[in-house]
Design a protein around this motif. Structure first.
Motif, PDB file in Angstrom:
ATOM      1  N   MET A  28       0.819  -1.211   0.000  1.00 32.48           N
ATOM      2  CA  MET A  28       0.000   0.000   0.000  1.00 32.48           C
ATOM      3  C   MET A  28       0.862   1.275   0.000  1.00 32.48           C
ATOM      4  SD  MET A  28      -3.019   1.004   2.623  1.00 32.48           S
ATOM      5  CE  MET A  28      -1.942   0.891   4.029  1.00 32.48           C
ATOM      6  N   ILE A  29       1.912   1.261   0.840  1.00 32.58           N
ATOM      7  CA  ILE A  29       2.830   2.405   0.825  1.00 32.58           C
ATOM      8  C   ILE A  29       3.884   2.109  -0.249  1.00 32.58           C
ATOM      9  CG2 ILE A  29       4.467   3.794   2.200  1.00 32.58           C
ATOM     10  CD1 ILE A  29       1.753   3.852   3.485  1.00 32.58           C
ATOM     11  N   PRO A  30       4.115   3.024  -1.197  1.00 35.09           N
ATOM     12  CA  PRO A  30       5.108   2.731  -2.234  1.00 35.09           C
ATOM     13  C   PRO A  30       6.518   2.589  -1.651  1.00 35.09           C
ATOM     14  CG  PRO A  30       4.352   5.020  -2.359  1.00 35.09           C
ATOM     15  CD  PRO A  30       3.518   4.351  -1.324  1.00 35.09           C
ATOM     16  N   ASP A  31       7.409   1.986  -2.411  1.00 31.59           N
ATOM     17  CA  ASP A  31       8.776   1.792  -1.902  1.00 31.59           C
ATOM     18  C   ASP A  31       9.572   3.075  -1.914  1.00 31.59           C
ATOM     19  OD1 ASP A  31       8.470  -0.820  -1.337  1.00 31.59           O
ATOM     20  OD2 ASP A  31       8.998  -1.472  -3.378  1.00 31.59           O
ATOM     21  N   ARG A  32       9.215   3.934  -2.858  1.00 34.10           N
ATOM     22  CA  ARG A  32       9.994   5.155  -3.032  1.00 34.10           C
ATOM     23  C   ARG A  32       9.076   6.347  -3.070  1.00 34.10           C
ATOM     24  NH1 ARG A  32      12.442   2.119  -5.578  1.00 34.10           N
ATOM     25  NH2 ARG A  32      13.853   1.350  -5.724  1.00 34.10           N
ATOM     26  N   ALA A  33       9.599   7.479  -2.641  1.00 35.00           N
ATOM     27  CA  ALA A  33       8.824   8.720  -2.756  1.00 35.00           C
ATOM     28  C   ALA A  33       8.984   9.253  -4.171  1.00 35.00           C
ATOM     29  CB  ALA A  33       9.353   9.727  -1.754  1.00 35.00           C
ATOM     30  N   PRO A  34       7.984   9.984  -4.677  1.00 35.63           N
ATOM     31  CA  PRO A  34       8.098  10.515  -6.035  1.00 35.63           C
ATOM     32  C   PRO A  34       9.193  11.574  -6.135  1.00 35.63           C
ATOM     33  CG  PRO A  34       6.155  11.386  -4.939  1.00 35.63           C
ATOM     34  CD  PRO A  34       6.742  10.378  -4.023  1.00 35.63           C
ATOM     35  N   VAL A  35       9.680  11.784  -7.345  1.00 41.39           N
ATOM     36  CA  VAL A  35      10.797  12.724  -7.502  1.00 41.39           C
ATOM     37  C   VAL A  35      10.463  13.910  -8.411  1.00 41.39           C
ATOM     38  CG1 VAL A  35      12.648  11.082  -7.048  1.00 41.39           C
ATOM     39  CG2 VAL A  35      11.725  11.278  -9.372  1.00 41.39           C
ATOM     40  N   GLU A  36       9.215  13.945  -8.934  1.00 46.02           N
ATOM     41  CA  GLU A  36       8.857  15.033  -9.861  1.00 46.02           C
ATOM     42  C   GLU A  36       9.110  16.392  -9.233  1.00 46.02           C
ATOM     43  OE1 GLU A  36       6.751  12.598  -9.150  1.00 46.02           O
ATOM     44  OE2 GLU A  36       5.499  12.043 -10.864  1.00 46.02           O
ATOM     45  N   LYS A  37       9.153  17.414 -10.124  1.00 45.61           N
ATOM     46  CA  LYS A  37       9.481  18.727  -9.565  1.00 45.61           C
ATOM     47  C   LYS A  37       8.285  19.428  -8.906  1.00 45.61           C
ATOM     48  CE  LYS A  37       9.772  21.036 -14.119  1.00 45.61           C
ATOM     49  NZ  LYS A  37       8.917  20.019 -14.735  1.00 45.61           N
ATOM     50  N   ASP A  38       7.053  18.942  -9.159  1.00 45.95           N
ATOM     51  CA  ASP A  38       5.936  19.563  -8.447  1.00 45.95           C
ATOM     52  C   ASP A  38       5.782  18.984  -7.033  1.00 45.95           C
ATOM     53  OD1 ASP A  38       5.166  17.112  -9.342  1.00 45.95           O
ATOM     54  OD2 ASP A  38       3.079  17.675  -9.703  1.00 45.95           O
ATOM     55  N   VAL A  39       6.767  18.174  -6.642  1.00 48.70           N
ATOM     56  CA  VAL A  39       6.748  17.612  -5.296  1.00 48.70           C
ATOM     57  C   VAL A  39       7.763  18.396  -4.462  1.00 48.70           C
ATOM     58  CG1 VAL A  39       7.319  15.536  -3.996  1.00 48.70           C
ATOM     59  CG2 VAL A  39       6.047  15.350  -6.125  1.00 48.70           C
ATOM     60  N   TYR A  40       7.382  18.704  -3.232  1.00 48.35           N
ATOM     61  CA  TYR A  40       8.256  19.545  -2.400  1.00 48.35           C
ATOM     62  C   TYR A  40       9.045  18.674  -1.423  1.00 48.35           C
ATOM     63  CZ  TYR A  40       5.865  23.518  -4.358  1.00 48.35           C
ATOM     64  OH  TYR A  40       5.378  24.442  -5.230  1.00 48.35           O
ATOM     65  N   HIS A  41      10.364  18.738  -1.540  1.00 41.43           N
ATOM     66  CA  HIS A  41      11.220  17.936  -0.680  1.00 41.43           C
ATOM     67  C   HIS A  41      11.751  18.781   0.471  1.00 41.43           C
ATOM     68  CE1 HIS A  41      11.402  14.374  -3.273  1.00 41.43           C
ATOM     69  NE2 HIS A  41      11.177  15.262  -4.224  1.00 41.43           N
ATOM     70  N   ALA A  42      12.011  18.131   1.592  1.00 42.68           N
ATOM     71  CA  ALA A  42      12.477  18.869   2.771  1.00 42.68           C
ATOM     72  C   ALA A  42      13.894  19.391   2.556  1.00 42.68           C
ATOM     73  CB  ALA A  42      12.449  17.946   3.984  1.00 42.68           C
ATOM     74  N   ALA A  43      14.138  20.590   3.083  1.00 43.58           N
ATOM     75  CA  ALA A  43      15.482  21.171   3.015  1.00 43.58           C
ATOM     76  C   ALA A  43      16.407  20.415   3.977  1.00 43.58           C
ATOM     77  CB  ALA A  43      15.402  22.641   3.416  1.00 43.58           C
ATOM     78  N   PRO A  44      17.733  20.451   3.724  1.00 41.44           N
ATOM     79  CA  PRO A  44      18.661  19.694   4.589  1.00 41.44           C
ATOM     80  C   PRO A  44      18.505  20.033   6.071  1.00 41.44           C
ATOM     81  CG  PRO A  44      19.811  20.619   2.706  1.00 41.44           C
ATOM     82  CD  PRO A  44      18.410  21.107   2.617  1.00 41.44           C
ATOM     83  N   GLU A  45      18.219  21.316   6.396  1.00 41.19           N
ATOM     84  CA  GLU A  45      18.111  21.660   7.824  1.00 41.19           C
ATOM     85  C   GLU A  45      16.885  21.003   8.479  1.00 41.19           C
ATOM     86  OE1 GLU A  45      18.384  23.784   5.309  1.00 41.19           O
ATOM     87  OE2 GLU A  45      17.069  25.535   5.510  1.00 41.19           O
ATOM     88  N   VAL A  46      15.884  20.628   7.665  1.00 39.73           N
ATOM     89  CA  VAL A  46      14.719  19.923   8.224  1.00 39.73           C
ATOM     90  C   VAL A  46      15.079  18.442   8.437  1.00 39.73           C
ATOM     91  CG1 VAL A  46      12.318  19.244   7.797  1.00 39.73           C
ATOM     92  CG2 VAL A  46      13.112  21.528   7.103  1.00 39.73           C
ATOM     93  N   VAL A  47      15.864  17.915   7.512  1.00 37.69           N
ATOM     94  CA  VAL A  47      16.206  16.485   7.568  1.00 37.69           C
ATOM     95  C   VAL A  47      17.192  16.203   8.705  1.00 37.69           C
ATOM     96  CG1 VAL A  47      17.234  14.570   6.266  1.00 37.69           C
ATOM     97  CG2 VAL A  47      15.799  16.267   5.085  1.00 37.69           C
TER      98      VAL A  47
END
Ligand code: PRX
Length: 694
Positions: free
Chosen positions: A1-20
């Motif tokens: 049900m949960i995919p193995d990987r998170a999507p990588v498209e550019k309309d997806v917002y990824h956390a900045a390094p300081e959040v990670v």
């Protein structure tokens, strides 16, 4: 049900390094691993978390036992059989004594007026709670008794809630914007023996005479043969009871010692309150002599913790009842992970404690983690539209949790009022209460969060007690408008009309397959209604009443209510509740209410009324009807539009076709399938009488 990987498209917002860096859950793989553990072995997952809290006696029986299938008997959920605890002890004593957080600020309280503020430490809060718990005991309140709380956003409200839990009493907080009738209805439904309220408060520049509304509610209760024994009144605005005159001093409330009679906040306040010495008693008179030591009442994991009313589709509010242990574990855990809580954070949730968000994420979740929170009495536009951003800078808020309606309201004023303040302390943002439109999401992200703070779009309900579908700051890339994935221990499914689970890309009814710790246990006094409302339509599932889509990446998108409920500014209302308020007017024979899009509130109320013979549809009548709904339910339910409807579209069996009314309100001429409509001639007239909408 949960995919193995998170999507990588550019309309997806990824956390900045300081959040990670240093995040509790640093990436998607870790989220998936923990999620699978929580589903495959709930005992190990929640058992490990439970070890962080204090149990007077350990679990002796089954860890989890439940039935979600009505055909197999009664619906129930039971966790950690034999375990006993006290939630107040875990929130305060444990933090003060074991964690040595006594001197840490629990709340920065920011009043309606910017100069009106105070703070309270964990140690001070514990003392105040113990004192008021002793007061409650001295007033005869015992374990299991219900206490009604009708108070503004003040520290004393938290004190009352926790004092109840300390002695095992059940609080029933009623939002201070509800009417006397709504308060009365809720007091009667749960047979509250005591009411705690305040003299009054300000909402922006508008004074609210809360005591007067509470008096009227108690009078209504007496008219229905129910007598509330005591009404404890907190002096917040500083009126004097005998004459209703105001104290002449104008001092800022600076002390957190709530047992002292607080000085008046304004010199020019002319609030009149009446005093019924048989029932009314000042808070500070009772607190003066009370001891600040109070042995907690040890409660079973499954004992009732509180009741909170939410709208029901029949029009009668439902007293959603939560249980002690599960609510503690779940609110504490969601708070920690969803806001990626760290000990130095300053957290601010702008909800009112009269709603579930205030219960779970102003009081219980943050205090269970030993967090420092801001509690705000005022509104976002007073004294100016920069107020929220100013408060963020004042307290160096790191985590800010608000509602889409507030964001849409503030967006209207542009970027300048936001940019006047740096907001540089912000790390994480959150929203709750209704779907957030991508435009508001992007403004929140880019303008408020300076494009560096992830937004936690948290989907949940009064019934669920805590977040159900939500991102985690570092682990789950964001899509504007999606609540993303299930929290640990949550098993969502999307069903079609026939109750079949849909896989992959799909749209349908959002349900949950298994219990999570803070699932509501019952509707107070009406277990059958609980079973019918949430478990009947799709046997074996908890039915949320919301529609939902799943996209190709497995992300969930909440599409809104699919029952007769409306969501106005993030608050649920039932159409039936509003219609019955309208029908009580002598001129109204029949009424139908539908939701209508609103640029700030999300949805607003559009009402159709059929008048009795001899009555005329006039501006005065419209005002009277709006006032009537306001009076019966409260200002949040005030209709935006009231339209004359000499006839309503009905099926042959007489059911009002709200689907058609929704289209008429929006001036959409394509009505879809009208084959079941009994009398098509009403439609033209309804279009002709339409209100001009924004
Ligand atoms: O329709 C959903 C909407 O609010 C409903 C729950 O309302 P209430 O019990 O008053 O609790 C509100 C605060 C938790 C839900 O059935 N809702 C809540 N959060 C979201 C939402 N709709 C979309 N996205 C959300 N994040």
């Amino acid at each position: 049900m949960i995919p193995d990987r998170a999507p990588v498209e550019k309309d997806v917002y990824h956390a900045a390094p300081e959040v990670v860096n240093g995040a509790h859950v640093p990436n998607f793989q870790k989220y998936k691993e923990l999620y699978l553990q929580s589903i495959q072995n709930p005992e190990e997952f929640w058992g490990r978390i439970a070890k962080e809290y204090y149990w007077k006696t350990p679990q002796t029986g089954k860890f989890l036992d439940y039935n979600f299938d009505l055909s197999k008997g009664k619906i129930y959920t039971k966790w950690m059989e034999g375990a006993t605890t006290n939630i107040c002890y875990n929130l305060l004593d444990r933090n003060v004594h074991q964690k040595k957080l006594g001197d840490k600020i629990a709340f920065y309280w920011e009043g309606n007026d910017p100069e009106d503020c105070m703070q309270v430490t964990y140690k001070e809060l514990l003392k105040q709670v113990c004192k008021f718990a002793n007061v409650l005991r001295s007033q005869g309140v015992k374990k299991g008794d219900r206490v009604s709380v009708y108070m503004p956003m003040m520290i004393e409200s938290v004190v009352v809630m926790l004092a109840c839990t300390r002695i095992g009493a059940i609080h029933s907080v009623v939002f201070a914007g509800f009417s006397a009738e709504s308060l009365c209805e809720r007091i009667l439904d749960s047979h509250c023996s005591l009411l705690v309220t305040a003299d009054g408060f300000y909402r922006g520049d508008k004074p609210i005479n809360l005591k007067q509304i509470a008096d009227e509610a108690l009078r209504k209760c007496r008219d229905r043969n129910f007598h509330v024994g005591r009404c404890i009144v907190v002096k917040h605005l500083g009126v004097t009871e005998a004459t209703g005159a105001t104290d002449e001093t104008c001092t800022v409330k600076a002390s957190s010692d709530t047992s002292q009679s607080p000085p008046a906040k304004r010199s020019c306040y002319n609030l009149q309150i009446t005093w019924n010495a048989d029932v009314d008693i000042w808070w500070h008179d009772l607190m003066k002599g009370a001891s600040d030591k109070c042995e907690p009442e040890w409660c079973d994991f499954e004992d009732p913790l509180f009741i909170l009313y939410t709208s029901g589709s029949t029009g009668k509010p439902k007293g959603v009842q939560h249980a002690v242990g599960g609510y503690l574990l779940y609110t504490a855990t969601t708070f920690k992970y969803v806001f990626d809580y760290k000990p130095d954070d300053v957290y601010w949730c702008t909800a009112d404690i009269g709603w579930i968000t205030g219960h779970s994420y102003i009081v219980y979740g943050p205090l269970a983690n030993g967090a420092t929170s801001v509690m705000f009495e005022g509104i976002p536009t007073y004294p100016n539209v920069s107020r929220l951003w100013e408060i963020i800078d004042k307290y160096k808020v790191t985590t800010f949790y608000t509602a889409p309606t507030a964001i849409r309201l503030l967006m209207k004023y542009g970027e300048e009022p936001v940019k006047k303040f740096s907001r540089k302390s912000l790390k994480i943002l959150g929203t709750v209460g209704e779907p957030i439109n991508p435009e508001a999401w992007l403004w929140y992200y880019n303008v408020v969060g300076n494009s560096k703070c992830p937004i936690m779009d948290t989907f949940w309900q009064t019934e669920t007690g805590g977040h159900m579908m939500t991102p985690l700051p570092a682990a789950i890339p964001l899509k504007p408008g999606s609540a993303t994935f299930p929290f640990f221990g949550v098993t969502p499914a999307i069903l079609n009309e026939s109750g079949e689970e849909l896989e992959g890309v799909a749209e349908g009814y959002l349900v949950f397959k298994t219990p999570w710790p803070s699932i509501m246990r019952t509707i107070y006094g009406n277990h059958q209604r609980f079973e019918t409302t949430y478990f009947k339509r799709f046997p074996g599932y908890f039915v949320t009443g919301d529609g939902c889509k799943r996209d190709k990446d497995g992300y969930y998108w909440i599409t809104g209510r699919i029952d007769d409920m409306l969501n106005v500014s993030g608050h649920l209302l039932s159409t039936a509740e509003v219609e019955s308020a309208l029908i009580e007017h002598a001129a109204v024979a029949e009424a139908a209410t539908v939701s209508h899009p609103h640029p700030i509130k999300g949805e607003c109320l559009y009402c159709f009324v059929t008048l009795r013979d001899g009555h005329e549809f006039t501006e005065t009548l419209v005002t009277e009807l709006k006032d009537q709904v306001r009076e019966k339910i409260g200002p949040i339910a005030t209709p935006d539009y009231v339209q004359n409807a000499p006839g309503l579209p009905k099926t042959r069996s007489g059911k009002i076709m709200r689907r058609i009314l929704r289209k008429i309100a929006r001036n959409e001429k394509d009505l879809g399938d009208t084959s079941t409509l009994a009398d098509g001639t009403v439609i033209e007239e309804l279009f002709k009488n339409r209100c001009r909408t924004a």
